[in-house]
Scaffold this motif. Structure first.
Motif, PDB file in Angstrom:
ATOM      1  N   ARG A 109       0.830  -1.210   0.000  1.00 44.88           N
ATOM      2  CA  ARG A 109       0.000   0.000   0.000  1.00 44.88           C
ATOM      3  C   ARG A 109       0.864   1.258   0.000  1.00 44.88           C
ATOM      4  NH1 ARG A 109      -3.417  -3.525   3.031  1.00 44.88           N
ATOM      5  NH2 ARG A 109      -2.317  -3.077   4.979  1.00 44.88           N
ATOM      6  N   ASP A 110       1.995   1.204   0.691  1.00 43.23           N
ATOM      7  CA  ASP A 110       2.921   2.347   0.659  1.00 43.23           C
ATOM      8  C   ASP A 110       3.378   2.628  -0.770  1.00 43.23           C
ATOM      9  OD1 ASP A 110       2.773   2.543   3.415  1.00 43.23           O
ATOM     10  OD2 ASP A 110       4.595   1.368   3.756  1.00 43.23           O
ATOM     11  N   GLU A 112       1.856   1.892  -3.533  1.00 44.31           N
ATOM     12  CA  GLU A 112       0.738   2.447  -4.301  1.00 44.31           C
ATOM     13  C   GLU A 112       0.573   3.936  -4.048  1.00 44.31           C
ATOM     14  OE1 GLU A 112      -2.649   0.176  -3.203  1.00 44.31           O
ATOM     15  OE2 GLU A 112      -2.016  -1.650  -4.258  1.00 44.31           O
ATOM     16  N   ARG A 113       0.896   4.388  -2.835  1.00 45.09           N
ATOM     17  CA  ARG A 113       0.792   5.815  -2.505  1.00 45.09           C
ATOM     18  C   ARG A 113       1.997   6.607  -2.997  1.00 45.09           C
ATOM     19  NH1 ARG A 113      -1.147   3.834   2.581  1.00 45.09           N
ATOM     20  NH2 ARG A 113       1.001   3.931   3.363  1.00 45.09           N
ATOM     21  N   GLY A 114       2.997   5.929  -3.510  1.00 49.96           N
ATOM     22  CA  GLY A 114       4.181   6.618  -3.975  1.00 49.96           C
ATOM     23  C   GLY A 114       5.276   6.719  -2.940  1.00 49.96           C
ATOM     24  N   ASP A 115       5.130   6.057  -1.790  1.00 47.44           N
ATOM     25  CA  ASP A 115       6.162   6.067  -0.756  1.00 47.44           C
ATOM     26  C   ASP A 115       7.192   4.975  -1.026  1.00 47.44           C
ATOM     27  OD1 ASP A 115       4.979   8.172   0.567  1.00 47.44           O
ATOM     28  OD2 ASP A 115       3.775   6.882   1.873  1.00 47.44           O
TER      29      ASP A 115
END
Length: 592
Positions: A109-110, A112-115
């Motif tokens: 998920r990180d 996917e958020r760009g992290d």
């Protein structure tokens, strides 16, 4: 229709602008495993692997988003590290891999958020090599092999970078014994043993092909087949303690707040450069991820609000160690006089900075303390035992700083750090007028007397803050209530207040306060069988409350408080009334 190409161009430009403005955030996950026991027959348990696990977990909790600790703490260690004891799980295979799977889902998920997520896998305990040449370390219910490390931990990880740190007998390099009772074989003397150790190291690097995993960095001891690498004064392994010392910030040679692999290697080399006793000598193999040789292990700028800093500035030189108010040895270092760096510590403890003959106390308070400005005084010195003397006199005998570092990387082949921007602690700005607190809000209170019904009204408060937590002030509130039997009362109170407030994080404060003062009543009420009408100035009000304040923007915030109240009325010719009850306030607060 000609507008379509222009529209597309504008959309592309806007998306590029947004992408350029986005900044990938590093999100750190740490899985820390420690095990005193070995499943191999005849191998004596370690004493302090559990302490190493607890202390490493505490350090990583200062800057990592998610930490998981797998260790069984003994009674003494659990008493010293109660938060670690509450968080710890048994170091069993199923629990460890379940946590890794959960972390992988979070890291996906990180991404996917760009992290940019990164994973630390850290082990302290017993290890060995089996009859097939396969290295392993011991868990509580089984063994974790070298192949499983690659196949089940590094390869499937969703992290952009994976850092593996192992302090164990023979670890994955299979060249030393930590805690095993075996005859000493010095890898600097025995060619045969040295050749065997080199073969094991090559097996780890070539057969498992670390190069196939450019995201992975490793840090593992490579010393000889030693009897022990634990020291009671550290309550831990020598390597684990030296690693933590480096990662707190003491290895930051260029002062940018980032600890790279080359800085860590040079720090450890300096710490052990003059150690002659083979039982104390530590040598480490460290390789940064091939994907980014400058990848930082720790960035002090990412530390949570629970971290603060001890600044070792220029002009201060020599050997120092840091101990917290529990008596736990936190970090050791030998600083060049011209070097400057910050050591990251917890805001939950006070600390003592000690040299061979001096000490200074760094109590709980400011987020950054200048070590040279602390009040220093002479300290008593006590040591006994030859090995204890060796550790005290020879570890950290060489000063670490830019001079040693440049010489080290010139011959080690490490990629040298670049000259980065100095680490600057970002303190939230404090307005000069921030001592004043003004709040206004809604007030709900139980009936102050008779059957006048609940009182609804307003509450106005002013307080002056003394120091960090204590305040004195004035409060005024009024309200009106009407009961079913025709009774009704207006009430107005003026009170003095005393309060304390703790900022658990930057924007949220928990509060306790008390108030006592005069109260005026007006209306109609039945009191002790008599009907009273008019105004009665002889009254009092007492409040005891708990509350929470939330800062929204600048000086503006919201608050909620509630608790117990006591309303008194003392009319002439009629028995007085003291009515216990409750109240609730909700409103806005300004810091002026």
């Amino acid at each position: 229709m000609r507008a379509a190409p222009l529209t597309r161009a504008l959309l592309v430009a806007a998306s590029l602008f947004v992408a350029a403005g986005a900044h990938a955030r590093t999100r750190t996950y740490a899985v820390i495993v420690a095990e005193n026991r070995s499943l191999d027959p005849g191998v004596k348990p370690l004493q302090f692997a559990d302490d190493d696990g607890a202390k490493t977990w505490e350090l990583f909790s200062l800057f990592a988003e998610r930490t998981a600790l797998f260790v069984v703490l003994d009674a003494d260690t659990a008493r010293l590290h109660p938060e670690a004891a509450r968080s710890a799980e048994s170091p069993e295979r199923a629990a460890i891999f379940d946590k890794l799977a959960r972390f992988n889902a979070d890291m996906a998920r990180d991404v996917e958020r760009g992290d940019e997520p990164e994973l630390f896998f850290i082990y302290a305990g017993h290890g060995d090599v089996d009859g097939t040449g396969q290295g392993y370390v011991n868990l509580r219910d089984g063994k974790l092999t070298r192949a499983e490390l690659y196949r089940d931990i590094i390869a499937p990880s969703k992290a952009k970078f994976v850092h593996v740190i192992v302090d164990a007998c023979k670890s994955y390099y299979l060249v030393n014994a930590r805690g095993a009772k075996k005859p000493w074989i010095d890898d600097r003397v025995s060619d045969a043993e040295g050749a065997a150790g080199e073969a094991h190291l090559n097996a780890f690097l070539e057969e498992e092909q670390l190069e196939r995993h450019p995201r992975a960095g490793v840090i593992v001891a490579t010393f000889g087949d030693q009897e022990t690498h634990e020291w009671a004064r550290y309550r831990g392994g020598i390597l684990s303690h030296e690693l933590r010392s480096a990662l707190t910030g003491a290895a930051d040679v260029n002062g940018d707040g980032r600890i790279e692999y080359s800085e860590l290697r040079a720090f450890l080399a300096a710490a052990n450069a003059r150690v002659r006793n083979p039982e104390a000598r530590v040598e480490v193999f460290a390789r940064a991820p091939a994907l980014d040789r400058h990848r930082a292990l720790v960035d002090l700028r990412s530390a949570q609000g629970s971290a603060r800093y001890l600044h070792f500035g220029p002009g201060l030189g020599g050997r120092f160690w840091v101990e917290d108010d529990r008596g736990v040895r936190y970090a050791d270092l030998h600083k060049e006089a011209g070097a400057a760096f910050d050591v990251m510590v917890s805001s939950h403890h006070g600390y003592y900075v000690r040299s061979d003959d001096q000490e200074a106390e760094a109590g709980i308070g400011s987020r950054r303390l200048e070590v040279s400005a602390l009040p220093w005084h002479a300290r008593a010195i006590a040591a006994r035992g030859a090995l204890d003397t060796t550790f005290r006199n020879e570890l950290y005998k060489v000063a670490f700083g830019r001079g040693f570092y440049d010489g080290f990387v010139a011959t080690s082949g490490d990629v040298a750090v670049e000259d980065g921007s100095p680490f600057v602690l970002a303190e939230p700005p404090r307005a000069k007028w921030g001592h004043h607190r003004l709040s206004v809000g809604y007030a709900l209170s139980s009936a102050p007397a008779g059957d006048a019904g609940s009182s609804n009204g307003a509450d106005l408060r002013y307080a002056y803050r003394f120091g960090r937590v204590f305040d004195l002030g004035l409060a005024g509130n009024f309200g009106y209530g009407a009961g079913a039997g025709g009774e009704s009362l207006w009430r107005a109170a003026v009170m003095g207040t005393v309060g304390v407030e703790w900022r658990v994080i930057e924007r949220i404060g928990l509060r306790a306060d008390t108030a006592l003062g005069w109260q005026l009543y007006s209306g109609t009420v039945q009191l002790n069988g008599q009907k009273l009408t008019g105004t009665e100035p002889r009254g009092l009000r007492y409040e005891l409350a708990l509350g929470v304040n939330v800062s929204i923007a600048g000086s503006f915030g919201l608050f909620a408080r509630g608790g117990l109240s006591l309303d008194g009325v003392f009319p002439q010719g009629v028995a007085s009334s003291l009515r216990p009850g409750g109240f609730f306030n909700l409103g806005m607060q300004f810091q002026l």
